[in-house]
Write an enzyme that holds these catalytic residues in place. Structure first.
Site, mmCIF file in Angstrom:
data_model
loop_
_atom_site.group_PDB
_atom_site.id
_atom_site.type_symbol
_atom_site.label_atom_id
_atom_site.label_comp_id
_atom_site.label_asym_id
_atom_site.label_seq_id
_atom_site.Cartn_x
_atom_site.Cartn_y
_atom_site.Cartn_z
ATOM 1 N N GLY A 35 1.658 4.126 -2.255
ATOM 2 C CA GLY A 35 1.917 3.412 -1.018
ATOM 3 C C GLY A 35 3.374 2.982 -0.954
ATOM 4 O O GLY A 35 4.049 2.863 -1.978
ATOM 5 N N CYS A 36 3.860 2.764 0.248
ATOM 6 C CA CYS A 36 5.280 2.444 0.405
ATOM 7 C C CYS A 36 5.613 1.071 -0.157
ATOM 8 O O CYS A 36 6.609 0.896 -0.858
ATOM 9 C CB CYS A 36 5.688 2.555 1.869
ATOM 10 N N TYR A 37 4.764 0.069 0.133
ATOM 11 C CA TYR A 37 5.019 -1.264 -0.435
ATOM 12 C C TYR A 37 4.944 -1.238 -1.958
ATOM 13 O O TYR A 37 5.802 -1.821 -2.628
ATOM 14 C CB TYR A 37 4.014 -2.280 0.114
ATOM 15 N N VAL A 97 8.278 0.227 -3.556
ATOM 16 C CA VAL A 97 9.489 -0.607 -3.581
ATOM 17 C C VAL A 97 9.259 -1.862 -4.417
ATOM 18 O O VAL A 97 10.150 -2.301 -5.151
ATOM 19 C CB VAL A 97 9.966 -0.910 -2.145
#
Lengths: 341, 341, 341, 341
Positions: free
Chosen positions: A145-147, A150
């Site tokens: 997932g993107c969250y 990062v």
């Protein structure tokens, strides 16, 4: 000889980004391009920025169409990947941009997603300890997932080095709107999001929460507890994650720890001390910009990281994993150069 | 009889917002409007949205020009308010939108601002325990910083009720660009901020940090420690503050605590449980939208608040304080209605 | 053997864009990178998106530093290019992104720019009849203005085919803010431009007006008269030009004319009939998206074109011209793929 | 005694704006608030900026619910107003924000809308010659389209004075996204519109085209021909219309003409010569900012006007008309003060 790749879900943002990157990748040729309800339409009408593919007509997403490729990227709604993946040959590299195969803990799946648990695949975050080896040679890969991407990259050096109290982690991550996808919803209309910042999925309810915890648990035996709050801010791309945790080290020690951890990572760019990440610097690129300091008064280490949610946060990670799976240099076809201003 | 008010610094964002609100205030008439380098220019060329005042020429900011008014608003660069305020009659209500008189602790002033410490004035946040009484009848009032306003209002109910561990507070606040003022700087250009989220003043270095701590210390004897990180996000107005701290209470208990605390405050709007604040809903209004929950897995209370940094965050607070100082109903000329979409 | 290129004015938007494109150009190596007041600083602090060059220190813009390169790009304030260009060897390819050498008519220069007229260089719009040949082999090239590029490419097919009355041309072009450069000005602050559309340079006073006329005059002997109005809209990159002129042809005839004119141009992308350009589709790319129709009720042909003002509008055109000047394939290092969403 | 008003379609942008304005209108009290599919929901969840009405539950839009009010505002999808209006008493003031009753020409209706032609009502643009008188005392009023409002007000002084050739009018109008409504559509997603300018309805096909022509024909006997192109630009509110037509007068003559025409209009604000409109200056206000000049080289008069499409462009016009219909001062409850920055 170039590898033949297919992209399923090519009308969405994840699929479009994978195509954008594949178009300039020197070792692949683009085969099938498929969609669900948009099958039969011209890609040029749905993704007008992909000029070289403007005349391609979208096929329907079926196993028949996707078979016969070396690599298949899946950019499908949650829950649709398992059936397709099962029907594809074992030696086809299948890279899922969705959430179906990310969680290793079935109870977390039940709590946050529900429906049948499909199991987990090698996790496509090469920078996370041990994953690079698992991805190399894999034929099934779950893109993070993107969250979680990062947040994990912002916190991993500190957690791995044991310089923070992992029971008190707080992540507040401001995301652009493309992370919410291309399906039309009132709250995602331009009229609603321009000029507005808002919080959602507060209180540990966002589906990416257990994925962040799962990642950090690979780095420590201590009890990892993460308070995660996602924000929606008025920009199309990018996530800025502000991550903190109790610490007793100094700012310089923290920075030195991050320098060691990031030194050999081609896509993790630790900024010079004092310079803080901005999402604009990573738009379109596979880079993650990171900075860290310590607030001695508050007794917390604060790490900030910026990523393009569609590039390194989804499509770029997918291509990076494909490179590893195919035995290509990991950085092939990817860039650390952002598009600014 | 209407009070005669003057606005110094009318070419900037704070001064412009005070004028915008005064134009529809039923109990005042606008007297002198002054500026520094823009003196002599038409207000209509600097603040074209203030049509009724378009033909007014800006006077120079001098004591002579500002004298003879019932109320004087100061929207000046830091450090310029003290001289003006000292020279104005004691019974003139002077309301400073700058930082000069906010901090009660000289050492905090030295650390975060430097230069001569001018002392402190009654602090213009009526919602903060005890301040309403101090503002009523005061003739010198320091308008709070925008970040402290929203952060304090988000956290005060929890801190006052003793339901959080105040040594572990984390505030991440996403702000629009007008909070940085109207002086031209490269990093504030539209080309730089549109499409970008960035962090700045990380690690407890932002000047509003000690002000947040100072406010919360009024509500508890425990050791308040705040990790504060401001973010710049692409919108002209608004701040969204995500605030958390360790807790052992349940989400329902937390919400009930906030209900009690917010019940009588005309400008603090606790949203129905489950609805989260968006800055767009408070643009142009004096309202603060607040929501709270508890992340039981992480063991933290999470409160989110939205404010218009120029309205309730500056100019609206200034007018609210004027109302109290003059003995008018506190809400006179102010609204809880935002401008959306 | 790779050509060695220098970029003067690397801290600005034009210089930064040239560098962004050169970084992925297979036939060049980047030599000197220079600036004016930013000399001595790290490029990474000024252009943080250009990660591979982050550690490069900016040299001062002098003839000595720029000498010894095969190609020199100039991204300097108007009026500074002539001195530098004159001092560089005749066989160095000098490509000026500024306005100094665009106008062939000294009286137009006097009216719109003033100061000493430096003459004109081959005009770097290869798509404009005859220019491609002039650019090939040239060692001095003037990159067109961003508005003239998009307006000319939108109108050229109609003007060249003689299907419009060129005495009644109207161009209204909406531009992002980066076209106004990186020097800080109040009216370009994010707070001012977000949420606002405005007109400027109205009534034929914008400096790009005579350049548009000059270009179209190459295509017709009739009296070209252009009413040009530029708009500033809230986006960092991109121009959308809406161009119209009286016509008697049908929509289909107009489209067929454009098909013929655009067929062989690698960077001019005529959209399928009925699909209209959006600037987002060309962000980061060297493509120009074009569409045309006829409003039979109004009796006007309407052509709309979108361009990235920094890419095809400046830096991309510069690289395209370098390719021609060096005898490389015109599209080397350039792309028609945009970055969306 | 206050008039009792109802708002149908309160969950949409037009209805929300009417409510926002009515909340501060001194002569009305808000009665029924209705919606279609959102009936039964809290207004606070749909229009969270309208805090004083947050607890109101939306009724279903029926004649029964709307009956018994002095004024009924309709903010309904096209085609639904006629049935409701017919069933309401003749002496109820019905103000339709939709298009159903704007066009006086049935053939234009057939061409641009289709379906049964419902006839026309007094046209709610008081500034257009003769309309003010027709609106005063009317009980059925059609609020103009947003593009026709701003285009008409920009051009009317020139057309009425006969100083332009009305056969060669060109209007290019850049609009924010709220004009397209609140129904979710992919092309209106924040991800799509942020960072992008695009054209739509090109070639005289937009439904507001015949309405602009209809308005200008009231001012001249000459053959009015309008080329109208709407643009979508990345902002939530506001329209900037750039309008031009052939002329032989000078810029000063044109400005003097506009001064005479605008002098007595409370909401038309002609800017000082040389200052050009920006939509930000009119956000939230009922003002229209106008400027005019002449491009002598091109031989065209250029007038630019800015309006808030939801305020003066819809909801503000509706309230202005209500004031006239009820015999109240025309400006009651309306403002010329915008919200900036």
């Amino acid at each position: 000889m170039k590898r033949r790749v297919a992209v399923a879900g090519a009308s969405g943002y994840a699929g479009g980004e994978v195509l954008r990157l594949l178009l300039t990748h020197p070792e692949v040729e683009i085969g099938a391009i498929t969609a669900g309800s948009n099958a039969g339409e011209l890609l040029g009408s749905l993704q007008p920025h992909l000029v070289p593919l403007a005349d391609r007509v979208l096929d329907e997403t079926t196993v028949e169409v996707l078979a016969g490729h070396d690599v298949v990227f899946l950019g499908l709604p949650h829950g649709q990947s398992a059936v397709i993946a099962k029907a594809l040959p074992d030696d086809t590299v299948v890279i899922d941009c969705g959430a179906d195969f990310r969680l290793t803990d079935e109870s977390a799946w039940d709590t946050f997603y529900g429906g049948e648990y499909a199991g987990s695949w090698p996790y496509g975050l090469p920078e996370l300890a041990g994953q690079r080896g698992l991805i190399a040679g894999a034929t099934r890969i779950a893109v993070p997932g993107c969250y979680p991407t990062v947040s994990t990259l912002a916190l991993a050096p500190a957690v791995a080095a044991g310089i923070v109290d992992v029971s008190g982690i707080v992540v507040v991550a401001a995301s652009g709107t493309s992370g919410a996808g291309k399906a039309p919803k009132t709250n995602l209309l331009g009229s609603e999001v321009m000029g507005s910042a808002s919080a959602y999925g507060v209180g540990g309810t966002h589906r990416h929460t257990p994925e962040i915890t799962q990642n950090l648990r690979l780095l420590t035996d201590d009890d990892v507890r993460v308070s995660f709050t996602p924000l929606l801010v008025p920009m199309p791309r990018g996530i800025l994650a502000t991550c903190s945790a109790p610490t007793t080290v100094s700012a310089d020690e923290a920075y030195a720890t991050y320098q060691r951890a990031c030194a050999d990572e081609p896509f993790v760019h630790l900024l010079p001390q004092g310079q803080w990440p901005a999402t604009k610097s990573v738009v379109g690129s596979n880079a993650v910009h990171v900075q860290v300091t310590v607030d001695e008064t508050a007794g917390r280490l604060v790490a900030v990281a910026a990523v393009d949610n569609l590039a390194k946060g989804t499509g770029g990670a997918a291509v990076q994993c494909m490179n590893l799976a195919l035995g290509l240099p990991e950085t092939t076809g990817l860039t650390t150069i952002g598009l600014a201003p």
